[in-house]
Design a protein around this motif. Structure first.
Motif, PDB file in Angstrom:
ATOM      1  N   GLY A  23       0.801  -1.217   0.000  1.00  0.00           N
ATOM      2  CA  GLY A  23       0.000   0.000   0.000  1.00  0.00           C
ATOM      3  C   GLY A  23       0.835   1.268   0.000  1.00  0.00           C
ATOM      4  N   MET A  24       2.040   1.188  -0.576  1.00  0.00           N
ATOM      5  CA  MET A  24       2.927   2.359  -0.653  1.00  0.00           C
ATOM      6  C   MET A  24       2.649   3.122  -1.952  1.00  0.00           C
ATOM      7  SD  MET A  24       6.405   0.471   0.769  1.00  0.00           S
ATOM      8  CE  MET A  24       7.474   1.899   0.563  1.00  0.00           C
ATOM      9  N   ASP A  25       1.488   3.754  -1.998  1.00  0.00           N
ATOM     10  CA  ASP A  25       1.013   4.360  -3.246  1.00  0.00           C
ATOM     11  C   ASP A  25       1.743   5.644  -3.613  1.00  0.00           C
ATOM     12  OD1 ASP A  25      -0.861   2.303  -3.308  1.00  0.00           O
ATOM     13  OD2 ASP A  25      -2.382   3.501  -2.277  1.00  0.00           O
ATOM     14  N   ASP A  26       2.460   6.239  -2.655  1.00  0.00           N
ATOM     15  CA  ASP A  26       3.130   7.518  -2.908  1.00  0.00           C
ATOM     16  C   ASP A  26       4.625   7.368  -3.160  1.00  0.00           C
ATOM     17  OD1 ASP A  26       1.101   9.497  -2.853  1.00  0.00           O
ATOM     18  OD2 ASP A  26       0.956   9.303  -0.671  1.00  0.00           O
ATOM     19  N   THR A  27       5.110   6.146  -3.272  1.00  0.00           N
ATOM     20  CA  THR A  27       6.546   5.912  -3.436  1.00  0.00           C
ATOM     21  C   THR A  27       6.858   5.621  -4.890  1.00  0.00           C
ATOM     22  OG1 THR A  27       6.647   5.036  -1.182  1.00  0.00           O
ATOM     23  CG2 THR A  27       8.499   4.560  -2.629  1.00  0.00           C
ATOM     24  N   ALA A  28       7.780   6.390  -5.478  1.00  0.00           N
ATOM     25  CA  ALA A  28       8.106   6.258  -6.903  1.00  0.00           C
ATOM     26  C   ALA A  28       9.447   6.936  -7.181  1.00  0.00           C
ATOM     27  CB  ALA A  28       7.003   6.880  -7.762  1.00  0.00           C
ATOM     28  N   PHE A  29       9.891   6.821  -8.421  1.00  0.00           N
ATOM     29  CA  PHE A  29      11.175   7.404  -8.812  1.00  0.00           C
ATOM     30  C   PHE A  29      11.084   8.878  -9.200  1.00  0.00           C
ATOM     31  CE2 PHE A  29      12.353   2.916  -9.272  1.00  0.00           C
ATOM     32  CZ  PHE A  29      13.613   2.924  -8.688  1.00  0.00           C
ATOM     33  N   TRP A  30       9.883   9.420  -9.233  1.00  0.00           N
ATOM     34  CA  TRP A  30       9.756  10.850  -9.521  1.00  0.00           C
ATOM     35  C   TRP A  30       8.375  11.314  -9.090  1.00  0.00           C
ATOM     36  CZ3 TRP A  30       7.032  13.100 -14.020  1.00  0.00           C
ATOM     37  CH2 TRP A  30       6.260  12.151 -14.717  1.00  0.00           C
ATOM     38  N   VAL A  31       8.204  12.620  -9.057  1.00  0.00           N
ATOM     39  CA  VAL A  31       6.954  13.232  -8.625  1.00  0.00           C
ATOM     40  C   VAL A  31       6.301  13.900  -9.825  1.00  0.00           C
ATOM     41  CG1 VAL A  31       5.900  14.942  -7.101  1.00  0.00           C
ATOM     42  CG2 VAL A  31       7.873  13.605  -6.319  1.00  0.00           C
ATOM     43  N   GLY A  32       5.083  13.476 -10.145  1.00  0.00           N
ATOM     44  CA  GLY A  32       4.364  14.037 -11.285  1.00  0.00           C
ATOM     45  C   GLY A  32       3.825  15.430 -11.001  1.00  0.00           C
ATOM     46  N   PRO A  33       3.372  16.125 -12.046  1.00  0.00           N
ATOM     47  CA  PRO A  33       2.901  17.517 -11.902  1.00  0.00           C
ATOM     48  C   PRO A  33       1.803  17.691 -10.863  1.00  0.00           C
ATOM     49  CG  PRO A  33       3.119  16.915 -14.224  1.00  0.00           C
ATOM     50  CD  PRO A  33       3.323  15.657 -13.442  1.00  0.00           C
ATOM     51  N   ASP A  34       0.929  16.704 -10.727  1.00  0.00           N
ATOM     52  CA  ASP A  34      -0.198  16.841  -9.803  1.00  0.00           C
ATOM     53  C   ASP A  34       0.227  16.839  -8.338  1.00  0.00           C
ATOM     54  OD1 ASP A  34      -1.841  16.900 -11.995  1.00  0.00           O
ATOM     55  OD2 ASP A  34      -2.488  14.805 -11.813  1.00  0.00           O
ATOM     56  N   ASP A  35       1.449  16.357  -8.053  1.00  0.00           N
ATOM     57  CA  ASP A  35       1.882  16.212  -6.663  1.00  0.00           C
ATOM     58  C   ASP A  35       3.052  17.128  -6.293  1.00  0.00           C
ATOM     59  OD1 ASP A  35       0.056  14.200  -5.793  1.00  0.00           O
ATOM     60  OD2 ASP A  35       1.177  12.737  -6.988  1.00  0.00           O
ATOM     61  N   LEU A  36       3.413  18.044  -7.188  1.00  0.00           N
ATOM     62  CA  LEU A  36       4.582  18.886  -6.926  1.00  0.00           C
ATOM     63  C   LEU A  36       4.421  19.737  -5.675  1.00  0.00           C
ATOM     64  CD1 LEU A  36       5.659  20.075 -10.498  1.00  0.00           C
ATOM     65  CD2 LEU A  36       6.737  18.357  -9.033  1.00  0.00           C
ATOM     66  N   GLU A  37       3.195  20.126  -5.358  1.00  0.00           N
ATOM     67  CA  GLU A  37       2.966  20.953  -4.174  1.00  0.00           C
ATOM     68  C   GLU A  37       3.200  20.184  -2.870  1.00  0.00           C
ATOM     69  OE1 GLU A  37       2.236  24.301  -3.628  1.00  0.00           O
ATOM     70  OE2 GLU A  37       3.045  24.316  -5.661  1.00  0.00           O
ATOM     71  N   ARG A  38       3.339  18.877  -2.981  1.00  0.00           N
ATOM     72  CA  ARG A  38       3.613  18.062  -1.793  1.00  0.00           C
ATOM     73  C   ARG A  38       5.101  17.807  -1.594  1.00  0.00           C
ATOM     74  NH1 ARG A  38       0.661  12.767  -2.988  1.00  0.00           N
ATOM     75  NH2 ARG A  38       1.567  12.232  -0.960  1.00  0.00           N
ATOM     76  N   LEU A  39       5.929  18.093  -2.583  1.00  0.00           N
ATOM     77  CA  LEU A  39       7.352  17.760  -2.541  1.00  0.00           C
ATOM     78  C   LEU A  39       8.125  18.781  -1.712  1.00  0.00           C
ATOM     79  CD1 LEU A  39       9.720  15.974  -3.573  1.00  0.00           C
ATOM     80  CD2 LEU A  39       9.851  17.515  -5.560  1.00  0.00           C
ATOM     81  N   ALA A  40       8.844  18.290  -0.710  1.00  0.00           N
ATOM     82  CA  ALA A  40       9.680  19.178   0.098  1.00  0.00           C
ATOM     83  C   ALA A  40      10.843  19.699  -0.735  1.00  0.00           C
ATOM     84  CB  ALA A  40      10.202  18.431   1.323  1.00  0.00           C
ATOM     85  N   ALA A  41      11.287  20.900  -0.420  1.00  0.00           N
ATOM     86  CA  ALA A  41      12.455  21.471  -1.085  1.00  0.00           C
ATOM     87  C   ALA A  41      13.725  20.877  -0.478  1.00  0.00           C
ATOM     88  CB  ALA A  41      12.453  22.982  -0.941  1.00  0.00           C
ATOM     89  N   LEU A  42      14.779  20.842  -1.291  1.00  0.00           N
ATOM     90  CA  LEU A  42      16.068  20.288  -0.872  1.00  0.00           C
ATOM     91  C   LEU A  42      17.015  21.430  -0.526  1.00  0.00           C
ATOM     92  CD1 LEU A  42      17.877  17.734  -0.599  1.00  0.00           C
ATOM     93  CD2 LEU A  42      18.524  18.090  -2.991  1.00  0.00           C
ATOM     94  N   TYR A  43      17.685  21.307   0.607  1.00  0.00           N
ATOM     95  CA  TYR A  43      18.561  22.375   1.086  1.00  0.00           C
ATOM     96  C   TYR A  43      19.968  21.855   1.388  1.00  0.00           C
ATOM     97  CZ  TYR A  43      14.242  24.999   1.513  1.00  0.00           C
ATOM     98  OH  TYR A  43      13.055  25.619   1.227  1.00  0.00           O
ATOM     99  N   VAL A  44      20.916  22.773   1.355  1.00  0.00           N
ATOM    100  CA  VAL A  44      22.289  22.507   1.793  1.00  0.00           C
ATOM    101  C   VAL A  44      22.649  23.586   2.814  1.00  0.00           C
ATOM    102  CG1 VAL A  44      23.004  21.412  -0.358  1.00  0.00           C
ATOM    103  CG2 VAL A  44      23.277  23.885  -0.088  1.00  0.00           C
ATOM    104  N   LEU A  45      23.696  23.326   3.579  1.00  0.00           N
ATOM    105  CA  LEU A  45      24.159  24.319   4.545  1.00  0.00           C
ATOM    106  C   LEU A  45      24.753  25.525   3.826  1.00  0.00           C
ATOM    107  CD1 LEU A  45      25.911  22.152   7.297  1.00  0.00           C
ATOM    108  CD2 LEU A  45      23.665  23.240   7.406  1.00  0.00           C
ATOM    109  N   ASN A  46      24.374  26.692   4.260  1.00  0.00           N
ATOM    110  CA  ASN A  46      24.966  27.937   3.760  1.00  0.00           C
ATOM    111  C   ASN A  46      26.202  28.234   4.595  1.00  0.00           C
ATOM    112  OD1 ASN A  46      25.644  30.544   3.037  1.00  0.00           O
ATOM    113  ND2 ASN A  46      23.533  31.290   3.031  1.00  0.00           N
ATOM    114  N   PRO A  47      27.383  28.336   3.976  1.00  0.00           N
ATOM    115  CA  PRO A  47      28.599  28.622   4.759  1.00  0.00           C
ATOM    116  C   PRO A  47      28.477  29.888   5.609  1.00  0.00           C
ATOM    117  CG  PRO A  47      29.152  28.015   2.506  1.00  0.00           C
ATOM    118  CD  PRO A  47      27.662  28.161   2.545  1.00  0.00           C
ATOM    119  N   ALA A  48      27.622  30.802   5.173  1.00  0.00           N
ATOM    120  CA  ALA A  48      27.437  32.045   5.922  1.00  0.00           C
ATOM    121  C   ALA A  48      26.386  31.909   7.015  1.00  0.00           C
ATOM    122  CB  ALA A  48      27.045  33.167   4.963  1.00  0.00           C
ATOM    123  N   GLY A  49      25.791  30.719   7.125  1.00  0.00           N
ATOM    124  CA  GLY A  49      24.748  30.475   8.114  1.00  0.00           C
ATOM    125  C   GLY A  49      23.405  30.246   7.459  1.00  0.00           C
TER     126      GLY A  49
END
Length: 410
Positions: free
Chosen positions: A226-252
């Protein structure tokens, strides 16, 4: 869509309620101090969820909060899923763990091993034994990652376009053929090195099953669980659910990594069994519960209990731990007292590792600081989801474990 909700009072499953609140309180400070954008934590015992908490933002720029259905890039938490898929085929007689990988990927028939020299001009020697299926499952094949930046062979990978993922347009079959032609870091079975081995294992699943890797996972793993939300990519209809990816800013603070993050919004050519999946906390919870229950969940059995027990024991030769058998890598998890099974780390000596846990706990995490563990002795599962690279930025995983375990009182 899988649902995740609290279904037990802490005291019902042996947690002290006040102590369990320390888990969220501790990690809320990470968000409040600007170290993480947001997170989800879920803790269960005996299959019942005693703690489910979200805090902060899935997308800082959009001011979008973390919610139950937030989609997370789980990166290397894909590896245990791929390993389960391979073991399902093993149970069906598709191969033996000792079979040469060349049975499924012919290019692995004549691999060579780095001996000396630079990335531009390495000298090599023949492999003394074939790369075998169990080498892929245990990261003892001699393969590597370009992003390690620890050895000349890592540089060879980068020169071929393999740092994170594969060159644009290259599929899994072509990537595996290319890796087979590059020098191995060491003789197969002689050391441990975190690597593209699980990606190669995904290709073995494809060939052995006769199905594309994504189709095998969808049909044989995700649908039954029942893992209906697990896949290799996120389609257009679900983009609003995708978390943004971040890295550390050397300046903080944090910087958005759109270059890597946006890869999850496009259907990939390269299906990465080592790091390609996007999932939800609810979906991955179902995967951890299947493992915790010996391969079965809600009537769907993926693996036999003896296979799961075998998967989650230490497979490093001589019972060694990663500290003595592994290549030294910068990691947020201790290597001392921790071995490696078939796709997961395994605690072999909690005292040596200086962590309050139980021998037999198995776990893994992902590049963007996601993590899970299953403690069969305490009958506890715990998961942490966020999107910060690198995963070694903060000691999230050991802190999660110690905070959960200090709340266990029964």
């Amino acid at each position: 869509m899988a649902k995740l909700e609290v279904d037990a009072e802490p005291g019902e499953v042996g947690f002290d309620a006040e102590r369990l609140q320390r888990v969220g309180a501790h990690f809320r400070r990470y968000v409040d101090d600007g170290k993480l954008a947001g997170w989800t934590i879920a803790v269960a015992r005996r299959g019942r969820v005693a703690l489910l908490e979200h805090h902060g933002l899935a997308d800082v720029e959009a001011q979008r909060p973390v919610t139950d259905d937030t989609l997370w890039r789980i990166y290397s938490m894909t590896k245990p899923i791929t390993s389960v898929a391979a073991l399902m085929l093993y149970e069906r007689g598709a191969f033996e763990l000792t079979d040469p990988v060349s049975r499924f990927i012919p290019e692995f028939a004549d691999v060579r091993v780095y001996a000396a020299g630079s990335a531009a001009n390495p000298s090599t020697v023949p492999a003394v034994e074939p790369v075998r299926i169990w080498h892929l499952l245990t990261h003892t094949a001699g393969l590597t990652y370009g992003w390690h930046h620890a050895h000349a062979v890592d540089e060879v990978y980068r020169s071929k376009g393999f740092e994170f993922g594969a060159p644009r347009g290259m599929d899994l079959e072509a990537a595996c053929a290319t890796w087979a032609g590059l020098p191995l870091l060491f003789q197969p079975g002689s050391e441990w090195n975190y690597s593209v081995a699980t990606d190669v294992l995904g290709r073995v699943v494809e060939v052995a099953s006769g199905k594309p890797f994504d189709a095998f996972l969808a049909d044989e793993v995700f649908a039954p669980l029942g893992m209906d939300d697990t896949a290799f990519w996120v389609g257009p209809d679900d983009l609003e659910r995708l978390a943004a990816l971040y890295v550390l800013n050397p300046a903080g603070g944090l910087l958005r990594n759109a270059a890597m993050g946006d890869a999850a919004t496009r259907e990939p050519t390269f299906l990465s069994g080592g790091g390609g999946l996007v999932s939800t906390a609810a979906d991955y919870h179902r995967f951890t519960q299947m493992l915790a229950r010996g391969g079965e969940l809600d009537g769907a059995r993926l693996l036999g209990p003896h296979t799961v027990a075998y998967m989650t024991r230490n497979h490093l030769p001589g019972g060694a731990d990663l500290d003595t058998f592994g290549r030294p890598l910068h990691a947020e998890s201790a290597f001392r007292g921790v071995g490696f099974g078939l796709g997961v780390s395994v605690v072999t000596d909690a005292a040596a590792g200086k962590a309050v846990t139980h021998d037999g706990e198995f776990a893994w995490g992902g590049l963007a600081s996601t993590a899970f563990y299953v403690d069969p002795v305490a009958e506890v599962t715990a998961m942490f989801f966020t999107q910060l690279m690198p995963s070694s930025a903060y000691p999230i995983r050991p802190q999660l474990r110690s905070l959960v375990n200090q709340a266990l009182v029964g």
